[in-house]
Scaffold this motif. Structure first.
Motif, PDB file in Angstrom:
ATOM      1  N   GLU A   1       0.832  -1.206   0.000  1.00  0.00           N
ATOM      2  CA  GLU A   1       0.000   0.000   0.000  1.00  0.00           C
ATOM      3  C   GLU A   1       0.865   1.254   0.000  1.00  0.00           C
ATOM      4  OE1 GLU A   1      -2.892   0.036   3.096  1.00  0.00           O
ATOM      5  OE2 GLU A   1      -3.776  -1.884   2.515  1.00  0.00           O
ATOM      6  N   LYS A   2       1.985   1.216   0.707  1.00  0.00           N
ATOM      7  CA  LYS A   2       2.909   2.358   0.706  1.00  0.00           C
ATOM      8  C   LYS A   2       3.373   2.641  -0.720  1.00  0.00           C
ATOM      9  CE  LYS A   2       4.920   1.793   5.358  1.00  0.00           C
ATOM     10  NZ  LYS A   2       4.687   3.143   5.889  1.00  0.00           N
ATOM     11  N   LYS A   3       3.754   1.596  -1.424  1.00  0.00           N
ATOM     12  CA  LYS A   3       4.240   1.760  -2.794  1.00  0.00           C
ATOM     13  C   LYS A   3       3.126   2.281  -3.713  1.00  0.00           C
ATOM     14  CE  LYS A   3       7.874  -1.746  -2.490  1.00  0.00           C
ATOM     15  NZ  LYS A   3       8.364  -3.060  -2.971  1.00  0.00           N
ATOM     16  N   GLU A   4       1.909   1.798  -3.484  1.00  0.00           N
ATOM     17  CA  GLU A   4       0.777   2.261  -4.300  1.00  0.00           C
ATOM     18  C   GLU A   4       0.551   3.760  -4.115  1.00  0.00           C
ATOM     19  OE1 GLU A   4      -3.997   1.362  -5.012  1.00  0.00           O
ATOM     20  OE2 GLU A   4      -2.827   0.137  -3.607  1.00  0.00           O
ATOM     21  N   HIS A   5       0.572   4.205  -2.853  1.00  0.00           N
ATOM     22  CA  HIS A   5       0.409   5.636  -2.593  1.00  0.00           C
ATOM     23  C   HIS A   5       1.578   6.431  -3.194  1.00  0.00           C
ATOM     24  CE1 HIS A   5      -3.154   5.497  -0.161  1.00  0.00           C
ATOM     25  NE2 HIS A   5      -2.619   4.642   0.719  1.00  0.00           N
ATOM     26  N   PHE A   6       2.767   5.860  -3.110  1.00  0.00           N
ATOM     27  CA  PHE A   6       3.930   6.559  -3.669  1.00  0.00           C
ATOM     28  C   PHE A   6       3.761   6.782  -5.166  1.00  0.00           C
ATOM     29  CE2 PHE A   6       7.888   6.295  -6.066  1.00  0.00           C
ATOM     30  CZ  PHE A   6       8.571   7.400  -5.566  1.00  0.00           C
ATOM     31  N   TRP A   7       3.338   5.747  -5.884  1.00  0.00           N
ATOM     32  CA  TRP A   7       3.241   5.889  -7.339  1.00  0.00           C
ATOM     33  C   TRP A   7       2.079   6.786  -7.748  1.00  0.00           C
ATOM     34  CZ3 TRP A   7       7.260   5.418 -10.019  1.00  0.00           C
ATOM     35  CH2 TRP A   7       8.252   4.503  -9.676  1.00  0.00           C
ATOM     36  N   LYS A   8       1.049   6.864  -6.937  1.00  0.00           N
ATOM     37  CA  LYS A   8      -0.026   7.825  -7.212  1.00  0.00           C
ATOM     38  C   LYS A   8       0.487   9.251  -7.035  1.00  0.00           C
ATOM     39  CE  LYS A   8      -4.033   4.915  -6.138  1.00  0.00           C
ATOM     40  NZ  LYS A   8      -5.169   4.685  -5.208  1.00  0.00           N
ATOM     41  N   ALA A   9       1.309   9.447  -6.004  1.00  0.00           N
ATOM     42  CA  ALA A   9       1.905  10.767  -5.792  1.00  0.00           C
ATOM     43  C   ALA A   9       2.857  11.107  -6.929  1.00  0.00           C
ATOM     44  CB  ALA A   9       2.649  10.794  -4.455  1.00  0.00           C
ATOM     45  N   ARG A  10       3.628  10.127  -7.335  1.00  0.00           N
ATOM     46  CA  ARG A  10       4.600  10.332  -8.422  1.00  0.00           C
ATOM     47  C   ARG A  10       3.878  10.650  -9.734  1.00  0.00           C
ATOM     48  NH1 ARG A  10       9.899  11.768  -9.212  1.00  0.00           N
ATOM     49  NH2 ARG A  10      10.851  10.630 -10.930  1.00  0.00           N
ATOM     50  N   LYS A  11       2.771   9.989  -9.974  1.00  0.00           N
ATOM     51  CA  LYS A  11       2.006  10.253 -11.197  1.00  0.00           C
ATOM     52  C   LYS A  11       1.511  11.699 -11.222  1.00  0.00           C
ATOM     53  CE  LYS A  11      -2.060   8.841 -13.837  1.00  0.00           C
ATOM     54  NZ  LYS A  11      -3.211   7.901 -13.940  1.00  0.00           N
ATOM     55  N   ALA A  12       0.963  12.155 -10.099  1.00  0.00           N
ATOM     56  CA  ALA A  12       0.481  13.542 -10.047  1.00  0.00           C
ATOM     57  C   ALA A  12       1.631  14.514 -10.256  1.00  0.00           C
ATOM     58  CB  ALA A  12      -0.200  13.800  -8.703  1.00  0.00           C
ATOM     59  N   PHE A  13       2.778  14.221  -9.662  1.00  0.00           N
ATOM     60  CA  PHE A  13       3.955  15.085  -9.782  1.00  0.00           C
ATOM     61  C   PHE A  13       4.458  15.130 -11.218  1.00  0.00           C
ATOM     62  CE2 PHE A  13       8.636  15.367  -9.799  1.00  0.00           C
ATOM     63  CZ  PHE A  13       8.803  16.629  -9.228  1.00  0.00           C
ATOM     64  N   LYS A  14       4.601  13.971 -11.854  1.00  0.00           N
ATOM     65  CA  LYS A  14       5.127  13.932 -13.225  1.00  0.00           C
ATOM     66  C   LYS A  14       4.156  14.557 -14.222  1.00  0.00           C
ATOM     67  CE  LYS A  14       8.565  12.297 -14.310  1.00  0.00           C
ATOM     68  NZ  LYS A  14       9.940  12.848 -14.363  1.00  0.00           N
ATOM     69  N   THR A  15       2.860  14.480 -13.932  1.00  0.00           N
ATOM     70  CA  THR A  15       1.875  15.075 -14.838  1.00  0.00           C
ATOM     71  C   THR A  15       2.033  16.589 -14.919  1.00  0.00           C
ATOM     72  OG1 THR A  15       0.309  13.298 -14.347  1.00  0.00           O
ATOM     73  CG2 THR A  15      -0.595  15.288 -15.327  1.00  0.00           C
ATOM     74  N   ILE A  16       2.438  17.211 -13.825  1.00  0.00           N
ATOM     75  CA  ILE A  16       2.632  18.671 -13.838  1.00  0.00           C
ATOM     76  C   ILE A  16       4.103  19.054 -13.947  1.00  0.00           C
ATOM     77  CG2 ILE A  16       0.495  19.273 -12.645  1.00  0.00           C
ATOM     78  CD1 ILE A  16       2.180  19.431 -10.051  1.00  0.00           C
ATOM     79  N   GLU A  17       4.950  18.090 -14.257  1.00  0.00           N
ATOM     80  CA  GLU A  17       6.384  18.384 -14.414  1.00  0.00           C
ATOM     81  C   GLU A  17       6.645  19.506 -15.416  1.00  0.00           C
ATOM     82  OE1 GLU A  17       9.819  15.304 -14.541  1.00  0.00           O
ATOM     83  OE2 GLU A  17       9.380  15.764 -16.652  1.00  0.00           O
ATOM     84  N   PRO A  18       5.998  19.527 -16.588  1.00  0.00           N
ATOM     85  CA  PRO A  18       6.259  20.617 -17.541  1.00  0.00           C
ATOM     86  C   PRO A  18       5.947  21.994 -16.969  1.00  0.00           C
ATOM     87  CG  PRO A  18       5.103  18.806 -18.623  1.00  0.00           C
ATOM     88  CD  PRO A  18       5.054  18.529 -17.147  1.00  0.00           C
ATOM     89  N   ILE A  19       4.936  22.076 -16.115  1.00  0.00           N
ATOM     90  CA  ILE A  19       4.560  23.363 -15.525  1.00  0.00           C
ATOM     91  C   ILE A  19       5.510  23.723 -14.391  1.00  0.00           C
ATOM     92  CG2 ILE A  19       2.717  24.679 -14.414  1.00  0.00           C
ATOM     93  CD1 ILE A  19       0.718  22.687 -15.652  1.00  0.00           C
ATOM     94  N   LEU A  20       5.727  22.789 -13.479  1.00  0.00           N
ATOM     95  CA  LEU A  20       6.568  23.057 -12.311  1.00  0.00           C
ATOM     96  C   LEU A  20       8.008  23.370 -12.706  1.00  0.00           C
ATOM     97  CD1 LEU A  20       7.189  23.172  -9.319  1.00  0.00           C
ATOM     98  CD2 LEU A  20       7.313  20.667  -9.294  1.00  0.00           C
ATOM     99  N   ALA A  21       8.561  22.619 -13.663  1.00  0.00           N
ATOM    100  CA  ALA A  21       9.946  22.860 -14.070  1.00  0.00           C
ATOM    101  C   ALA A  21      10.109  24.244 -14.679  1.00  0.00           C
ATOM    102  CB  ALA A  21      10.389  21.787 -15.064  1.00  0.00           C
ATOM    103  N   PHE A  22       9.054  24.747 -15.329  1.00  0.00           N
ATOM    104  CA  PHE A  22       9.100  26.111 -15.863  1.00  0.00           C
ATOM    105  C   PHE A  22       8.938  27.144 -14.750  1.00  0.00           C
ATOM    106  CE2 PHE A  22       6.318  29.723 -16.882  1.00  0.00           C
ATOM    107  CZ  PHE A  22       7.211  30.484 -17.632  1.00  0.00           C
ATOM    108  N   LEU A  23       7.968  26.936 -13.871  1.00  0.00           N
ATOM    109  CA  LEU A  23       7.663  27.915 -12.831  1.00  0.00           C
ATOM    110  C   LEU A  23       8.799  28.061 -11.820  1.00  0.00           C
ATOM    111  CD1 LEU A  23       3.959  27.309 -11.717  1.00  0.00           C
ATOM    112  CD2 LEU A  23       4.872  29.313 -12.881  1.00  0.00           C
ATOM    113  N   ASP A  24       9.360  26.941 -11.404  1.00  0.00           N
ATOM    114  CA  ASP A  24      10.265  26.953 -10.259  1.00  0.00           C
ATOM    115  C   ASP A  24      11.251  25.800 -10.404  1.00  0.00           C
ATOM    116  OD1 ASP A  24      11.488  27.046  -7.779  1.00  0.00           O
ATOM    117  OD2 ASP A  24       9.638  27.446  -6.698  1.00  0.00           O
ATOM    118  N   PHE A  25      12.286  26.016 -11.199  1.00  0.00           N
ATOM    119  CA  PHE A  25      13.210  24.929 -11.535  1.00  0.00           C
ATOM    120  C   PHE A  25      13.959  24.422 -10.311  1.00  0.00           C
ATOM    121  CE2 PHE A  25      17.222  23.223 -13.318  1.00  0.00           C
ATOM    122  CZ  PHE A  25      16.671  22.226 -14.106  1.00  0.00           C
TER     123      PHE A  25
END
Length: 598
Positions: A67-91
């Motif tokens: 379950e820990k790993k499942e929550h981790f990958w859900k968090a990672r998915k949300a993070f990577k989905t906004i990677e193009p925005i976040l990397a531009f806003l605040d590298f």
């Protein structure tokens, strides 16, 4: 897995308003009132940040490792989905959250060297997938990471964003995923690599969808959707170790670059300054892909043939050295692809690296002791084991030469000065990025065809061999896309001799010699492997005489594979388990990176 040392140069956090001063102008305030697209994109961005920290926080609420790993990958998915925005806003905060599980070392101020423990997704991932995770340490890591994400959600805004900045997000988003993400650069658990790239494409497509109203040609939106969905299907049906990176670049990345250019034209935008990759680049493997001025911190730099010719004359002139017998070309011979063919150059006691593609990096010399071409030239001139002179003396010698006097007037319309001498030599070195190899030509057209073995070698380089997590395509050096602001240093554990029965670590401590930072012993800059088939011997000490030996060293796990106790080794120290065929194909690919000498 590939470990990397994070090196900080104390880049100060810059307020977005200082980057875009017009945004706070009273007279322009009305122009920058929130528009629907900005509101929608910001809502999406902040929702994904919220998803990220909620899933991170959920990791510590369960004792079940699955379950820990499942929550981790859900968090990672949300993070990577906004990677193009976040990397531009605040590298900087993007890097903080996505940094490797290695010490972060700031050596900008030699009197105050800072060493920090890493935090973020990669560190959490390695803890979760390690043996007997330390629950207390894991909880602390998650807390720090989650708090940073909460801070971003509270403080970030997208209301200043202009269309050209949206286009930056789109291009940098899919290129970062294609030059870093797809190689497992930031995913220790490489089985998830292709899935993560697909998540980034989700984010890119979301940005495009939100900004549909900007498109005059609506079919471009459909083209984007079709292209991205096609790529995602390819990623979903592939395995990392057998992924066809070669076709991915030809059929996916370059197609999207062309589509991005059409979008720029459709939106009718202009860009305020140049990035590392030229805006008109529709192929990553050409001599016009990169803006060399970006790497030289000269935004308006343009290569001029007359400067290049003059710089070559100075480069090859032995009379400029202290004893009048040594030139730059003494250690960088044209016929040897600008190396000298020796294990160690007499003046430096290290292997002489090629100067091809040298301008397209952010660090010079094996220990990266200078950060510019001009600094490299000064170092060579003043080094007692090389030119053993000074800039003023060099200037005097050039002024005494009538031909040089005339050339400088013709080229610069100025008298000789040591500044212009350095500028001319730097221009010559900046001209040495031809992208004329068989591999480049195969990427540029359908007329030059690689063999199946050469293609497989490239795929091994990018994938299973983990070579591309240090030697980043298309430069195949250690300068990290997409910012191209840092050239990496690595600890490989290079031996003193080829003896594998009783191996001895080479005694050159590399970067350590500059600041005596214990955690930097045996670190050296990552060079390009372009033209490597022609630039033997290899490594900073020239210990290996052919590419087969180099690949065998990496395959064994570097220094740790030889039995050296190297706590900070950045090379994967597990055996890569490359087959004899894969190693042979890898060598064949490296041969395709040989440029045609003129």
């Amino acid at each position: 897995m590939k470990k990397r040392l994070i090196i900080s140069f104390s880049l100060k956090a810059i307020c977005l308003y200082s980057l875009f001063p017009s945004f706070v102008s009273c007279t322009d305030r009305k122009e920058f009132e929130p528009q629907e697209e900005k509101v929608v994109l910001e809502q999406f961005y902040k929702q994904q940040l919220e998803n990220t920290f909620e899933e991170l926080d959920s990791i510590v609420l369960t004792q079940d490792i699955a379950e820990k790993k499942e929550h981790f990958w859900k968090a990672r998915k949300a993070f990577k989905t906004i990677e193009p925005i976040l990397a531009f806003l605040d590298f900087e905060n993007y890097n903080y959250l996505n940094q490797a599980n290695l010490l972060k070392i700031d050596e900008e101020d030699a009197t105050d060297i800072k060493i920090k423990n890493p935090v973020g997704f990669q560190v959490i991932e390695e803890s979760l997938y390690g043996d007997n995770p330390d629950e207390k340490a894991l909880k602390e890591l998650i807390y720090k990471t989650s708090q940073r994400v909460k801070f971003l959600r509270k403080n970030h805004s997208l209301q200043f964003v202009k269309p050209h900045q949206v286009l930056w997000m789109i291009r940098d988003g899919f290129l970062r995923a294609s030059l870093l993400g797809v190689t497992a650069f930031d995913v220790p658990e490489s089985t998830q690599t292709l899935q993560e790239v697909s998540w980034v494409y989700d984010g890119v497509l979301k940005i495009i969808t939100v900004y549909t109203s900007e498109f005059n040609q609506k079919e471009l939106v459909q083209n984007w959707q079709s292209q991205i969905e096609g790529t995602q299907k390819k990623l979903a049906t592939s395995q990392f170790d057998t992924f066809n990176f070669y076709q991915y670049y030809k059929d996916d990345v370059h197609v999207k670059l062309k589509l991005w250019q059409k979008t720029v034209q459709d939106w009718k935008v202009t860009f305020p300054f140049q990035q590392a990759i030229a805006y008109d680049a529709d192929n990553l493997f050409t001599n016009t892909t990169f803006n060399v001025g970006y790497f030289m911190d000269k935004p308006d730099f343009k290569l001029k043939q007359e400067e290049v010719t003059l710089g070559k004359m100075l480069f090859e002139d032995p009379t400029l050295s202290g004893n009048g017998q040594l030139s730059c070309a003494s250690c960088h011979k044209q016929e040897l692809f600008l190396t000298d063919g020796l294990a160690k150059s007499p003046g430096t006691n290290r292997n002489s690296p090629t100067l091809f593609y040298a301008a397209l990096q952010k660090g010079f010399f094996h220990d990266k002791r200078t950060g510019s071409l001009q600094g490299q030239i000064i170092d060579v001139v003043e080094n007692p084991n090389e030119f053993h002179t000074n800039l003023n003396t060099v200037e005097t010698k050039v002024k005494e030469h009538k031909t040089y006097q005339e050339k400088f007037q013709q080229v610069f319309s100025e008298e000789v000065s040591n500044v212009l001498i350095r500028e001319a030599i730097a221009s010559y070195i900046a001209s040495l990025s031809p992208f004329s190899s068989k591999f480049d030509q195969s990427m540029q057209s359908e007329e030059v065809v690689l063999t199946p073995q050469e293609i497989n070698g490239f795929n091994v380089f990018m994938g299973k061999g983990k070579c591309a997590t240090c030697h980043f395509a298309p430069l195949f050096n250690g300068t990290v896309p997409m910012a191209y602001k840092e050239s990496e240093l690595e600890l490989l554990g290079v031996p003193k001799t080829k003896d594998t029965i009783h191996p001895v670590l080479d005694d050159d401590k590399g970067r350590y010699n500059l600041f005596k930072t214990e955690q930097r012993k045996y670190f050296f800059k990552t060079p390009t492997v372009r033209n490597s088939a022609q630039t033997a011997p290899y490594m900073h000490n020239g210990v290996y005489t052919n590419l087969e030996e180099v690949i065998d060293f990496y395959n064994k796990g570097g220094g740790q594979g030889l039995g050296f106790d190297l706590e900070y080794q950045t090379l994967p120290f597990d055996n890569l388990q490359l087959t004899s065929q894969e190693k042979e194909n890898l060598v064949m690919f490296l041969h395709t990176l040989t440029d045609g000498l003129k």
